[in-house]
Design an enzyme around this catalytic site. Structure first.
Site, PDB file in Angstrom:
ATOM      1  N   LYS A 279      14.022 -10.617  -1.726  1.00 44.48           N
ATOM      2  CA  LYS A 279      12.491 -10.604  -1.866  1.00 44.48           C
ATOM      3  C   LYS A 279      12.070 -11.766  -2.535  1.00 44.48           C
ATOM      4  CE  LYS A 279       9.042  -7.069  -2.768  1.00 44.48           C
ATOM      5  NZ  LYS A 279       8.706  -5.823  -3.443  1.00 44.48           N
ATOM      6  N   GLU A 364       7.059  11.265  -4.992  1.00 47.57           N
ATOM      7  CA  GLU A 364       6.084  11.800  -5.488  1.00 47.57           C
ATOM      8  C   GLU A 364       6.353  13.397  -5.862  1.00 47.57           C
ATOM      9  OE1 GLU A 364       4.828   8.071  -3.819  1.00 47.57           O
ATOM     10  OE2 GLU A 364       5.526   9.881  -3.015  1.00 47.57           O
ATOM     11  N   ARG A 392       0.760  13.346  -1.704  1.00 45.75           N
ATOM     12  CA  ARG A 392       2.152  13.743  -0.986  1.00 45.75           C
ATOM     13  C   ARG A 392       2.457  15.195  -1.960  1.00 45.75           C
ATOM     14  NH1 ARG A 392       5.511   8.499   0.843  1.00 45.75           N
ATOM     15  NH2 ARG A 392       5.130   9.314   2.666  1.00 45.75           N
TER      16      ARG A 392
END
Length: 622
Positions: A279, A364, A392
């Site tokens: 990344k 979540e 969610r």
């Protein structure tokens, strides 16, 4: 420049293989330069440049289908499909989205924005292809961070039954937004560092290829469920599920990826191609601070520092400070986040009380039920999740928290319009979906001091409670108005007459500006800081409609199921003989449509929720 030769989809196939690395560098330079001005998701895109190039070289878009999980890493994909000019207005109002959009290009076959969805969507496209007799290739790209989400495993479980080709590219950079956590992260890390396995694999393959019919033996080994890599690499989770595993492969080595993708296309089942990327690759500040450059504001290329450093505290900063103080005062206070340690402001809490901070990954649903268990065990959990991500976990909030009346505090960051991330991230539904649940209490602060007071109230409340607060700078006005927080009680800011603005949370600041405009136009104006969306202050509503010509409800939430709708319900329930003399109710809320990307200020004007627009609507209704 090589990049100038990319005018449309598949133009990359006209680039000489000897020029691939030069093109990759041009793409990185282009992205760094553009995002330094517009802001955007930089780290993830710099890490996926060669991977995206390899996919475009291997596939025939748009006939083949490429689905990006979350989609914030799709900038190179947009460049390679002829959208270079769109980067001038990336994530700006009316400009190009920072996520894949079907309406933007036929090469974007599925809209994404939230995590862990790409395998499910890809599996659906595979089944649609097979039923209709198609032969195109379907590829889902999912990050290792997204693989911490349970939905990905549900999809993998179904994909294991496939008897036709489906390629899943696991883009593994050991990061989601913050550093990855949990068992899957540890498992993938073991694979990444299994040098003995890699050396043994290559040695055996090379030896077998030298003997007669060795190629066939190699193919047989690769296809066999009982292959030696199950013996050498612990678990072989994917193979054990019935999904072919290929890799790991260097995600910055285009020839290596082309070879493995070609092999993946030959399988007659679901196959995972495990790609290792870095990344932020190619930009030193992003390599050193990948979380900071996940969603970057405009920055200085030389230093990597923000072009406009923040000088005032955000609501997230206030929450962070209050949480550390609450943690010091009460050892039962614990915090839960779903892979958003930095974004939710819980990093300081983690640093001070590491044993009381739980980062559950992009999960979540699990976060909420886990918090319910902590509460049932006698602790005081605070669940910090963005508004659009908390959607969610609706079932878990209803069934596992509220139905049992467990004392879980929901700190809902990014409530309201969030701006440039667009429709998938606008936090404009939480009031509606939370207020539909019995035994849920909902608050929204008008300024930074009220957020602090509401957090203290919530910790001692002893039942399910949510506090919603917006992204960005915490309002520092109205400091003198700090009445104690009392359940279901609004706060009167000023009482004049004519018009009463009943504003919730972030809209109190807007109400002040509307009042100024009304006063200048010769109208008196009262302001009520609603504070509670549930339970609503019915007495304040009755006072407002009895003493004003017009009552205006103001909220940064959709109208349906929101605060204003509940005010109307109270007014409609008043006795008919009295009602004739009551004020009209004007509801100011987000319209019943998806709000796209742009600055919050632009979007507020566009949907008629800025002070000037509200002032004009009030005049029309007086």
């Amino acid at each position: 420049m090589l990049l100038d030769q990319i005018k449309g989809v598949n133009d990359i196939k006209n680039i000489s293989p000897s020029d691939y690395q030069e093109l990759a560098q041009e793409i990185r330079d282009f992205l760094i330069e553009k995002i330094s001005h517009t802001g955007g998701h930089l780290g993830s895109n710099l890490g996926a440049v060669e991977l995206t190039m390899a996919l475009h070289l291997s596939l025939n878009l748009p006939q083949d289908k490429l689905i990006w999980d979350v989609g914030h890493q799709s900038y190179t994909h947009k460049l390679l499909t002829g959208r270079k000019d769109g980067f001038e207005n990336l994530r700006k109002f009316g400009g190009m989205s920072g996520f894949p959009k079907r309406k933007e290009s036929e090469c974007d076959c599925f809209d994404t924005g939230h995590s862990s969805t790409s395998i499910s969507a890809g599996l659906g496209l595979v089944k649609a292809r097979d039923i209709q007799g198609g032969t195109n290739t379907v590829v889902s790209v999912i990050g290792d961070g997204s693989l911490t989400g349970g939905m990905a495993y549900e999809a993998l479980n179904n994909a294991a039954k496939l008897e036709t080709n489906f390629i899943i590219v696991l883009n593994d950079n050991n990061m989601s937004i913050s550093e990855n956590v949990g068992g899957m992260s540890k498992y993938l890390n073991n694979i990444r560092t299994a040098d003995a396995y890699l050396n043994i694999k290559e040695g055996i393959y090379n030896t077998l290829k030298e003997i007669p019919r060795g190629e066939k033996v190699v193919k047989g080994i690769r296809r066999a469920k009982s292959s030696f890599k199950q013996l050498v690499v612990p678990g072989m989770l994917f193979e054990d599920m019935g999904i072919t595993y290929l890799g790991p492969v260097d995600g910055h080595n285009i020839p290596a990826m082309l070879r493995v993708l070609q092999e993946a296309k030959r399988t007659r089942n679901a196959v995972i191609v495990h790609v290792i990327t870095q990344k932020g690759k190619g930009f030193a500040p992003a390599e050193r601070h990948p979380a900071r450059f996940h969603g970057a504001e405009p920055f200085d290329i030389e230093t990597g520092l923000p072009a406009k450093p923040r000088t005032t505290a955000s609501y997230t900063d206030i929450f962070s400070t209050v949480m550390t103080k609450l943690g010091a005062r009460d050892e039962k206070v614990v915090a839960i986040t779903a892979a958003m340690l930095d974004g939710t402001g819980l990093k300081r809490f983690r640093n001070m009380y590491p044993e009381r901070l739980f980062d559950v990954g992009i999960a979540e649903e699990h976060a909420v039920t886990f918090a319910a268990g902590l509460a049932a065990g006698g602790l005081k959990p605070v669940v910090a999740i963005y508004s659009s991500f908390l959607q969610r976990a609706y079932d878990q909030i209803l069934h596992d928290v509220c139905m049992q009346k467990l004392p879980v505090v929901f700190a809902i960051d990014r409530a309201g319009l969030v701006g440039s991330d667009g429709e998938t991230h606008q936090g404009v539904f939480d009031l509606s979906y939370l207020s539909s649940i019995p035994d849920m209490c909902i608050m929204a602060p008008k300024n930074k001091w009220e957020l602090s007071d509401m957090m203290k109230f919530a910790i001692s409340f002893g039942a399910p409670i949510a506090i919603r607060y917006p992204r960005g700078e915490a309002y520092a006005g109205l400091r003198e108005y700090r009445a104690p927080i009392e359940l279901g009680n609004a706060e009167l800011i000023c009482a004049e007459g004519d018009v009463c603005l009943m504003a919730l949370g972030s809209m109190v600041k807007v109400a002040e500006k509307v009042k100024e405009l009304l006063n200048k136009a010769g109208h008196k104006c009262s302001i009520i800081n609603a504070r509670f969306a549930k339970p609503i202050d019915a007495d304040a509503v009755k006072w407002a409609v009895r003493n004003h010509k017009l009552v205006v409800t103001m909220e940064e939430n959709v109208a349906i199921g929101g605060y204003g709708e509940k005010v109307r319900d109270i007014v409609d329930g008043l006795k008919a003989p009295e009602k004739k003399s009551y004020a009209k109710v004007l509801q100011i809320a987000v319209p019943d449509r998806y709000v796209e990307h742009g600055s919050v200020e632009q979007l507020m004007r566009e949907i008629g929720m800025d002070a000037e627009s509200i002032f004009n609507k009030v005049k029309e209704n007086l």
